[in-house]
Enzyme design. Structure first.
Site, PDB file in Angstrom:
ATOM      1  N   HIS A 141       2.418 -33.686  -3.418  1.00  0.00           N
ATOM      2  CA  HIS A 141       1.117 -33.460  -4.053  1.00  0.00           C
ATOM      3  C   HIS A 141       0.643 -32.066  -3.619  1.00  0.00           C
ATOM      4  O   HIS A 141       0.999 -31.601  -2.540  1.00  0.00           O
ATOM      5  CB  HIS A 141       0.172 -34.549  -3.538  1.00  0.00           C
ATOM      6  N   ASP A 152       2.015 -37.697   4.591  1.00  0.00           N
ATOM      7  CA  ASP A 152       0.941 -37.926   3.621  1.00  0.00           C
ATOM      8  C   ASP A 152       1.104 -39.372   3.144  1.00  0.00           C
ATOM      9  O   ASP A 152       1.981 -39.671   2.349  1.00  0.00           O
ATOM     10  CB  ASP A 152       1.088 -36.927   2.473  1.00  0.00           C
ATOM     11  N   GLN A 184      -0.539 -42.653  -0.834  1.00  0.00           N
ATOM     12  CA  GLN A 184      -0.065 -43.627  -1.826  1.00  0.00           C
ATOM     13  C   GLN A 184       0.638 -44.814  -1.181  1.00  0.00           C
ATOM     14  O   GLN A 184       1.034 -45.745  -1.874  1.00  0.00           O
ATOM     15  CB  GLN A 184       0.903 -42.949  -2.809  1.00  0.00           C
ATOM     16  N   LYS A 204      -8.452 -44.751  -1.999  1.00  0.00           N
ATOM     17  CA  LYS A 204      -7.261 -45.326  -2.626  1.00  0.00           C
ATOM     18  C   LYS A 204      -6.939 -46.696  -2.033  1.00  0.00           C
ATOM     19  O   LYS A 204      -6.076 -47.414  -2.513  1.00  0.00           O
ATOM     20  CB  LYS A 204      -6.064 -44.392  -2.430  1.00  0.00           C
ATOM     21  N   CYS A 214      -1.458 -33.311 -10.021  1.00  0.00           N
ATOM     22  CA  CYS A 214      -1.529 -32.430  -8.849  1.00  0.00           C
ATOM     23  C   CYS A 214      -0.150 -32.226  -8.249  1.00  0.00           C
ATOM     24  O   CYS A 214       0.026 -32.168  -7.037  1.00  0.00           O
ATOM     25  CB  CYS A 214      -2.498 -32.974  -7.803  1.00  0.00           C
TER      26      CYS A 214
END
Lengths: 410, 150
Positions: free
Chosen positions: A127, A204, A207, A230, A368
């Site tokens: 991302h 990261d 997700q 999220k 993104c």
């Protein structure tokens, strides 16, 4: 330990008041949870309750209300600590979101430890939030960004990843799950490869945390970042996990109130972690709202959620894959419930508008991840992402609406 | 699907599939690039001017149906017109796609461009419809910069 309770999606849907909404006269079919998740009633109640009867600033009032608010804010930190498997609550830094977490690391750890010629390795599926902060660091410090390639399915090429790691590699910064493709990276393996060489690792996890159990201690990463919004929590609260010795040694991020120990006009000394990184009044209600979101997920059980989501993924992959003229983008071996696709001769934005007319919310665009779109040779894709509150009927509604799109543009 | 037919009218679908005045213009004396960073749409508008009159115009690029059809219909509209008239066309078109969804549409003043009245229902798509026009204005100004919708 497996959980044999039946997964009652209708009961779960009743926990999310927004799912009763109609869009353009049709029931809302929300397939954009990868962008941001809807909020269950317990989260809405916690925020409402805090502002209604418990609100005060934290860490400074001598009065009872402030003490209560401080206790709830710090309790939320402990909930996150347990949720991530961190050893110590001080390893949990509250930030705004994943983007801020990564920028914090770049601005503090990066500035302090990296210099000209030092290399940062990312993957081709990152991302922008895990690309741009490192490029900005490179502009200031002369660090070099190296990119581990992926194959046509969207799996990272592990051999090439490993080959990229050399004596100049100082940081590996990788996503746990790709937002645009759904690829679940072989994180444990990648971290082990980096750790054999003594390289610092940032993950990261934006997700990943909504979909699977994450244990940062078992993974052995140095930093792990995610966003509350999220994870069915409020927007504006996010988390940076960092191993205590590393956080301790890092310089502060923003300067101001709360992050200090003592201030004179000549010199200030800084508060211990994590408060050193939390200058100013934080998103108190955000942290207090994140806590019930985590409880809610744990109560349902992330394994059961993962099973439900995987069934939706399989269904959607079959239903959409059967449509002539539709190409799936991202078919990794291990995938989260994300289906990205393009339709021959129809721009993703037009698909998105037709779906919107059918009450279906999907993300269209480059997600993104512009460099990734370039690899697949498409300007944009349509992305449907599935979550615990989505149903198999909704998958069918999506597939029918995509067929309608082809009909209109034929 | 009826509501969608209001947005994707036959004229728009036709110009999307077979855009008019598509391709580079060899004798262009002005051109500009347009970019919508939101969706990645990119197009180039070419102009051939005689004094203040557009004697030829063309565009090329890739975009969604709304932006492609808008560019195509725009070229038909402005060919042969004076710059001052084009500026008026732009203002009228901009007002058309950004007016309230239930506002009356004066078909006469918009001509074929009235097919874009459906865009009013989809505020996220206004930039798609206006990208070509912004780019055209940049070309007229010959500022040599990329027109952006953001």
């Amino acid at each position: 330990m497996s959980d044999s309770r039946p997964f009652d999606v209708e009961a779960i849907r009743r926990d999310f008041p927004i799912l009763e909404r109609e869009i353009r006269g049709k029931p809302l079919v929300f397939l954009d949870t990868a962008a941001s998740a809807q909020k269950p009633q317990v989260v809405l109640d916690a925020i409402q309750d805090f502002y209604t009867s418990g609100y005060a600033n934290i860490h400074r009032g001598i009065y009872q209300l402030s003490a209560e608010a401080t206790r709830r804010f710090e309790a939320a930190r402990e909930v996150v600590q347990r949720f991530l498997g961190a050893a110590d609550a001080r390893e949990i830094v509250f930030v705004r979101n994943t983007t801020e977490a990564i920028n914090l690391v770049a601005r503090t750890w990066g500035e302090e430890n990296l210099g000209a010629g030092d290399e940062i390795v990312i993957t081709a599926m990152e991302h922008h939030a895990n690309i741009v902060p490192w490029q900005m660091l490179g502009e200031r410090r002369g660090t070099v960004l190296r990119v581990a390639p992926i194959d046509e399915r969207g799996d990272v090429l592990l051999d090439e990843f490993e080959a990229l790691l050399g004596e100049h590699t100082k940081l590996v910064a990788i996503s746990h799950v790709s937002n645009a493709l759904g690829t679940i990276n072989p994180l444990a393996e990648m971290i082990a490869i980096a750790k054999e060489r003594g390289i610092t690792v940032l993950v990261d996890g934006a997700q990943a945390v909504p979909h699977m159990k994450v244990d940062v201690a078992a993974l052995g990463c140095d930093f792990y970042a995610f966003s509350g919004h999220k994870l069915f929590g409020p927007s504006g609260i996010g988390v940076l996990y960092g191993r205590l010795p590393i956080l301790d040694a890092m310089p502060p991020f923003l300067g101001g109130g709360e992050m200090i120990e003592s201030v004179t006009f000549e010199k200030s000394t800084y508060a211990p972690v994590p408060h050193k990184f939390e200058a100013g009044t934080p998103d108190i209600a955000g942290a207090i709202g994140l806590s019930p979101a985590i409880h809610y997920l744990e109560e349902i059980g992330r394994d059961r959620i993962a099973t439900h989501e995987h069934a939706l993924l399989v269904h959607a992959t079959e239903a959409l894959g059967a449509i002539e003229g539709l190409r799936l983008i991202g078919t990794a071996r291990q995938k989260a419930a994300v289906v990205s696709f393009v339709v021959d001769g129809v721009h993703a934005h037009d698909v998105g508008t037709v779906l919107d007319q059918a009450g279906i919310a999907v993300r269209v665009g480059h997600h993104c991840a512009q460099p990734l779109m370039e690899i697949f040779g498409v300007p944009a894709t349509v992305r449907a992402s599935f979550s615990l509150y989505n149903t198999h009927d909704e998958v069918d509604v999506l597939a029918a609406a995509v067929r309608d799109t082809l009909e209109i543009f034929r | 699907m009826d509501e969608l037919r209001d947005l994707y009218q036959a004229t728009i679908l036709d110009h999307n599939k077979k855009p008019r005045n598509f391709g580079a213009l060899e004798n262009a004396d002005r051109k500009a690039d347009g970019h919508n960073p939101l969706c990645g749409d990119k197009l180039t508008v070419y102009l051939e001017l005689e004094d203040d009159r557009v004697v030829d115009v063309a565009f090329e690029g890739a975009g969604c149906a709304i932006s492609t059809a808008s560019a195509s219909l725009m070229t038909e509209r402005v060919k042969g017109r004076r710059i001052a008239e084009i500026e008026e066309d732009f203002c009228r078109f901009h007002e058309l796609v950004t007016s309230a969804p239930d506002a009356p549409v004066n078909i006469g003043s918009h001509g074929k461009l009235a097919v874009f009245s459906g865009v009013r229902e989809y505020p996220m798509r206004v930039k798609c419809a206006t990208l070509a026009w912004h780019t055209l204005r940049a070309a007229i100004g010959n500022r040599g910069t990329t027109a952006k919708t953001e």
